[in-house]
Scaffold this motif. Sequence first.
Motif, PDB file in Angstrom:
ATOM      1  N   LYS A   1       0.833  -1.204   0.000  1.00 40.01           N
ATOM      2  CA  LYS A   1       0.000   0.000   0.000  1.00 40.01           C
ATOM      3  C   LYS A   1       0.870   1.257   0.000  1.00 40.01           C
ATOM      4  CE  LYS A   1      -3.699   2.457   2.424  1.00 40.01           C
ATOM      5  NZ  LYS A   1      -3.434   3.591   1.606  1.00 40.01           N
ATOM      6  N   VAL A   2       1.889   1.278   0.854  1.00 34.79           N
ATOM      7  CA  VAL A   2       2.782   2.442   0.908  1.00 34.79           C
ATOM      8  C   VAL A   2       3.467   2.639  -0.442  1.00 34.79           C
ATOM      9  CG1 VAL A   2       4.916   3.345   1.943  1.00 34.79           C
ATOM     10  CG2 VAL A   2       3.145   2.343   3.407  1.00 34.79           C
ATOM     11  N   LEU A   3       3.950   1.553  -1.028  1.00 36.06           N
ATOM     12  CA  LEU A   3       4.633   1.659  -2.319  1.00 36.06           C
ATOM     13  C   LEU A   3       3.688   2.166  -3.401  1.00 36.06           C
ATOM     14  CD1 LEU A   3       6.761  -1.602  -2.119  1.00 36.06           C
ATOM     15  CD2 LEU A   3       7.636   0.751  -2.103  1.00 36.06           C
ATOM     16  N   LYS A   4       2.475   1.631  -3.454  1.00 35.11           N
ATOM     17  CA  LYS A   4       1.515   2.077  -4.467  1.00 35.11           C
ATOM     18  C   LYS A   4       1.120   3.534  -4.250  1.00 35.11           C
ATOM     19  CE  LYS A   4      -1.787  -0.644  -5.770  1.00 35.11           C
ATOM     20  NZ  LYS A   4      -2.909  -1.575  -5.785  1.00 35.11           N
ATOM     21  N   ASP A   5       0.978   3.947  -2.987  1.00 32.74           N
ATOM     22  CA  ASP A   5       0.652   5.346  -2.701  1.00 32.74           C
ATOM     23  C   ASP A   5       1.748   6.286  -3.192  1.00 32.74           C
ATOM     24  OD1 ASP A   5      -1.713   4.575  -1.515  1.00 32.74           O
ATOM     25  OD2 ASP A   5      -1.003   4.855   0.547  1.00 32.74           O
ATOM     26  N   ARG A   6       2.964   5.758  -3.303  1.00 34.00           N
ATOM     27  CA  ARG A   6       4.095   6.565  -3.756  1.00 34.00           C
ATOM     28  C   ARG A   6       4.468   6.244  -5.200  1.00 34.00           C
ATOM     29  NH1 ARG A   6       3.938   6.238   1.539  1.00 34.00           N
ATOM     30  NH2 ARG A   6       4.752   7.898   2.845  1.00 34.00           N
ATOM     31  N   HIS A   7       3.519   5.638  -5.931  1.00 32.41           N
ATOM     32  CA  HIS A   7       3.634   5.413  -7.376  1.00 32.41           C
ATOM     33  C   HIS A   7       4.664   4.359  -7.766  1.00 32.41           C
ATOM     34  CE1 HIS A   7       1.266   8.967  -7.070  1.00 32.41           C
ATOM     35  NE2 HIS A   7       2.278   9.682  -6.671  1.00 32.41           N
ATOM     36  N   VAL A   8       4.963   3.432  -6.861  1.00 34.53           N
ATOM     37  CA  VAL A   8       5.783   2.268  -7.189  1.00 34.53           C
ATOM     38  C   VAL A   8       4.787   1.133  -7.365  1.00 34.53           C
ATOM     39  CG1 VAL A   8       7.621   0.723  -6.407  1.00 34.53           C
ATOM     40  CG2 VAL A   8       7.722   3.167  -5.858  1.00 34.53           C
ATOM     41  N   LEU A   9       4.402   0.874  -8.621  1.00 29.64           N
ATOM     42  CA  LEU A   9       3.294  -0.034  -8.902  1.00 29.64           C
ATOM     43  C   LEU A   9       3.720  -1.454  -9.239  1.00 29.64           C
ATOM     44  CD1 LEU A   9       1.170   2.387 -11.104  1.00 29.64           C
ATOM     45  CD2 LEU A   9       1.116   2.087  -8.627  1.00 29.64           C
TER      46      LEU A   9
END
Length: 193
Positions: free
Chosen positions: A100-108
């Motif tokens: 979730k943290v990674l996706k929130d920071r655009h690491v998909l």
Amino acid sequence: MDEFMPRADHEPAHIFPLKFWTDYEGTDGEELAAIEWVQWTKKGTTNATITEDKIRRVMKDQAKWAVLQPYYDAWKRQEKAPVNGYPIDAWPGVTPEQAKVLKDRHVLSVEDLANSSQADLGKLGLPGILQLQGKAKAFLEARQNTAPVAAEVAALREENKTMREELEAAMQLLKEMSDKGDTPRRGRQKDAE
């Protein structure tokens, strides 16, 4: 080096589109012209500077357009933008909270994580991020090394399935012939003279 220029070692550009939209420009009495816009931020951050620009102007900057075009194309088709690589939330190497943290920071994707610069990793704010990046690199390398083996296993499974079906058909034919009394003869009979 410009932060939007892809580097020679194929590190991805460091921007991520936030949204696309259409505005209309024109004056009274003129036909309104549709103008498409994009809003983006630096990759790996949540509260970074947000930039807005007209699509036609961004198209002239090849480095920016190379990053934004797949998202733009998906927006035009009214689809969700594709994830480039193995989705981060499908990877067993992260917890749901880390994903979730990674996706929130655009690491998909796992590729996004593996190819991130140390500067971008530092902005993510996750403890042990360098070890996580190492796991991502190892995962991608293992996938690459096992892909030929997986393809061979799939081919062998298909061949095995075909052989099983042929064997079952032959056994069924043999059973039908035996039920009719037409037993196959072994060898050749000698002609009686």
